[in-house]
Motif scaffolding. Sequence first.
Motif, mmCIF file in Angstrom:
data_model
loop_
_atom_site.group_PDB
_atom_site.id
_atom_site.type_symbol
_atom_site.label_atom_id
_atom_site.label_comp_id
_atom_site.label_asym_id
_atom_site.label_seq_id
_atom_site.Cartn_x
_atom_site.Cartn_y
_atom_site.Cartn_z
ATOM 1 N N TRP A 1 25.646 -47.123 -54.520
ATOM 2 C CA TRP A 1 25.823 -48.425 -55.158
ATOM 3 C C TRP A 1 27.276 -48.865 -55.257
ATOM 4 N N THR A 2 28.167 -48.008 -55.791
ATOM 5 C CA THR A 2 29.543 -48.438 -56.025
ATOM 6 C C THR A 2 30.276 -48.716 -54.718
ATOM 7 N N VAL A 3 30.012 -47.912 -53.702
ATOM 8 C CA VAL A 3 30.665 -48.104 -52.407
ATOM 9 C C VAL A 3 30.063 -49.312 -51.698
ATOM 10 N N ALA A 4 28.734 -49.425 -51.742
ATOM 11 C CA ALA A 4 28.042 -50.529 -51.074
ATOM 12 C C ALA A 4 28.445 -51.872 -51.680
ATOM 13 N N LYS A 5 28.644 -51.894 -52.992
ATOM 14 C CA LYS A 5 29.032 -53.138 -53.660
ATOM 15 C C LYS A 5 30.361 -53.635 -53.111
ATOM 16 N N ASN A 6 31.335 -52.728 -52.983
ATOM 17 C CA ASN A 6 32.649 -53.104 -52.437
ATOM 18 C C ASN A 6 32.536 -53.555 -50.990
ATOM 19 N N THR A 7 31.730 -52.837 -50.218
ATOM 20 C CA THR A 7 31.539 -53.183 -48.808
ATOM 21 C C THR A 7 30.941 -54.574 -48.663
ATOM 22 N N VAL A 8 29.921 -54.869 -49.461
ATOM 23 C CA VAL A 8 29.238 -56.158 -49.369
ATOM 24 C C VAL A 8 30.165 -57.285 -49.811
ATOM 25 N N GLU A 9 30.913 -57.069 -50.891
ATOM 26 C CA GLU A 9 31.842 -58.112 -51.348
ATOM 27 C C GLU A 9 32.866 -58.438 -50.276
ATOM 28 N N LYS A 10 33.434 -57.405 -49.658
ATOM 29 C CA LYS A 10 34.435 -57.620 -48.605
ATOM 30 C C LYS A 10 33.786 -58.289 -47.394
ATOM 31 N N GLY A 11 32.582 -57.852 -47.074
ATOM 32 C CA GLY A 11 31.871 -58.444 -45.941
ATOM 33 C C GLY A 11 31.588 -59.918 -46.140
ATOM 34 N N LEU A 12 31.227 -60.291 -47.359
ATOM 35 C CA LEU A 12 30.963 -61.702 -47.647
ATOM 36 C C LEU A 12 32.249 -62.518 -47.591
ATOM 37 N N GLN A 13 33.376 -61.908 -47.986
ATOM 38 C CA GLN A 13 34.673 -62.594 -47.858
ATOM 39 C C GLN A 13 34.998 -62.843 -46.390
ATOM 40 N N PHE A 14 34.781 -61.827 -45.559
ATOM 41 C CA PHE A 14 35.030 -61.985 -44.122
ATOM 42 C C PHE A 14 34.107 -63.052 -43.539
ATOM 43 N N ALA A 15 32.841 -63.049 -43.958
ATOM 44 C CA ALA A 15 31.881 -64.024 -43.433
ATOM 45 C C ALA A 15 32.329 -65.444 -43.767
ATOM 46 N N TYR A 16 32.810 -65.637 -44.984
ATOM 47 C CA TYR A 16 33.274 -66.965 -45.400
ATOM 48 C C TYR A 16 34.477 -67.404 -44.569
ATOM 49 N N ALA A 17 35.452 -66.510 -44.431
ATOM 50 C CA ALA A 17 36.672 -66.842 -43.699
ATOM 51 C C ALA A 17 36.388 -67.072 -42.221
ATOM 52 N N HIS A 18 35.520 -66.252 -41.645
ATOM 53 C CA HIS A 18 35.299 -66.322 -40.206
ATOM 54 C C HIS A 18 34.415 -67.496 -39.798
ATOM 55 N N ARG A 19 33.740 -68.117 -40.751
ATOM 56 C CA ARG A 19 33.044 -69.371 -40.406
ATOM 57 C C ARG A 19 34.056 -70.429 -40.018
ATOM 58 N N GLN A 20 35.237 -70.408 -40.646
ATOM 59 C CA GLN A 20 36.308 -71.353 -40.289
ATOM 60 C C GLN A 20 36.971 -70.926 -38.983
#
Length: 114
Positions: free
Chosen positions: A32-51
């Motif tokens: 859980w604790t590791v996956a939470k960090n991974t998902v948060e970072k992944g969602l940040q990348f997804a947001y940025a890379h749409r641009q």
Amino acid sequence: MPRSVNAVASRARRKKVLKLAKGNFGSRGNVWTVAKNTVEKGLQFAYAHRQIKKRTYRSLWITRINAAARTYGMTYSEFMGKVNAKGVALNRKVLADLALNEPKAFEAIVNAVK
């Protein structure tokens, strides 16, 4: 009175994050604790890379238009300047598609703006 915790909502929230982390290597996908960090970072990348994706595609269209325009003895900037001056209402996406898939139609546009 005993303390009330909303275990149902907590578990649902964790399940949602772990589902998003599915497919990651090792503990990144199931702890859980590791996956939470991974998902948060992944969602940040997804947001940025749409641009970034928009920028990348525009660059690709410009490269294709430039290559096609040069076969008719014009540079990209000359061609786009003339296209805009003549009022041709085609954007770069359409022009690049014509240059790649319909060379005759692109040639007609080049001849129209020359």
